[in-house]
Design an enzyme around this catalytic site. Structure first.
Site, PDB file in Angstrom:
ATOM      1  N   ILE A  47       2.065  -9.092   1.719  1.00  0.00           N
ATOM      2  CA  ILE A  47       3.205  -9.084   0.791  1.00  0.00           C
ATOM      3  C   ILE A  47       4.293  -9.963   1.397  1.00  0.00           C
ATOM      4  CG2 ILE A  47       4.911  -7.653  -0.386  1.00  0.00           C
ATOM      5  CD1 ILE A  47       2.905  -5.282  -0.036  1.00  0.00           C
ATOM      6  N   CYS A  57       1.621  -8.502   6.847  1.00  0.00           N
ATOM      7  CA  CYS A  57       0.198  -8.829   6.724  1.00  0.00           C
ATOM      8  C   CYS A  57      -0.581  -7.675   6.080  1.00  0.00           C
ATOM      9  CB  CYS A  57      -0.413  -9.078   8.095  1.00  0.00           C
ATOM     10  SG  CYS A  57       0.193 -10.552   8.914  1.00  0.00           S
ATOM     11  N   GLU A  59      -3.314  -6.300   7.074  1.00  0.00           N
ATOM     12  CA  GLU A  59      -3.795  -5.316   8.050  1.00  0.00           C
ATOM     13  C   GLU A  59      -2.743  -4.244   8.321  1.00  0.00           C
ATOM     14  OE1 GLU A  59      -3.799  -8.585   8.187  1.00  0.00           O
ATOM     15  OE2 GLU A  59      -5.339  -9.384   9.515  1.00  0.00           O
ATOM     16  N   CYS A  95      -3.720 -11.633  12.803  1.00  0.00           N
ATOM     17  CA  CYS A  95      -2.707 -12.315  13.626  1.00  0.00           C
ATOM     18  C   CYS A  95      -2.413 -11.487  14.875  1.00  0.00           C
ATOM     19  CB  CYS A  95      -1.436 -12.553  12.811  1.00  0.00           C
ATOM     20  SG  CYS A  95      -0.363 -11.106  12.699  1.00  0.00           S
ATOM     21  N   CYS A  98      -0.650  -8.073  14.316  1.00  0.00           N
ATOM     22  CA  CYS A  98      -1.566  -7.051  13.784  1.00  0.00           C
ATOM     23  C   CYS A  98      -2.538  -6.571  14.859  1.00  0.00           C
ATOM     24  CB  CYS A  98      -2.312  -7.584  12.566  1.00  0.00           C
ATOM     25  SG  CYS A  98      -1.235  -7.764  11.122  1.00  0.00           S
TER      26      CYS A  98
END
Ligand code: THU
Length: 139
Positions: A47, A57, A59, A95, A98
């Protein structure tokens, strides 16, 4: 080894979650599906924000949704990403931020499933985040 049916189910859920991505700035849509120990699958999509840095992210959307619901035991995570409006055609790894969030709740051998539209690939969290900083470092 992860069960093939579980891998297939998580990839399918991640692809469906990706459809809910809000990514007008990057045009890169990501979906995640997180399997909890009780069998519940928590999903998320990225989002974005016009001011960019508040972007979250897929995740972390999945992980924070699950933790907020009271879940802290996780079995596996599937992540899929690629150009919005197109089919997934390359692997999309979580990333660094995350990876750190995953390490808060998941063991080093936690399986992270990536999918390129053809073949799922399973990578342990410790391979994605070696020599990590964690809660043990604070004691
Ligand atoms: N993104 C994720 O949601 N997960 C990842 O693992 C990589 C990046 C998002 C953040 C941003 O909305 C877009 O993908 C491009 O970086």
């Amino acid at each position: 080894m992860m069960n093939q049916d579980t891998i297939t189910a998580l990839v399918k859920n991640a692809l469906a979650a990706r459809e809910k991505s809000y990514c007008p700035y990057s045009g890169f849509a990501v979906g995640a599906a997180l399997l909890a120990a009780d069998g519940t699958i928590y999903t998320g999509a990225n989002i974005e924000s016009a001011s960019f840095t508040p972007t979250v992210c897929a995740e972390r959307v999945a992980m924070f949704t699950a933790v907020h619901k009271g879940e802290r035991n996780f079995t596996a995570l599937a992540v899929v990403g690629g150009k919005s409006g197109a089919e997934v055609s390359a692997y999309c790894a979580p990333c660094g931020v995350c990876r750190q969030v995953l390490s808060e709740f998941c063991a080093p051998d936690f399986p992270v499933i990536l999918f390129d539209g053809k073949t799922p690939k399973v990578i342990p969290l410790s391979t994605l985040l070696p020599a990590s900083f964690g809660k043990a470092d604070l004691t």
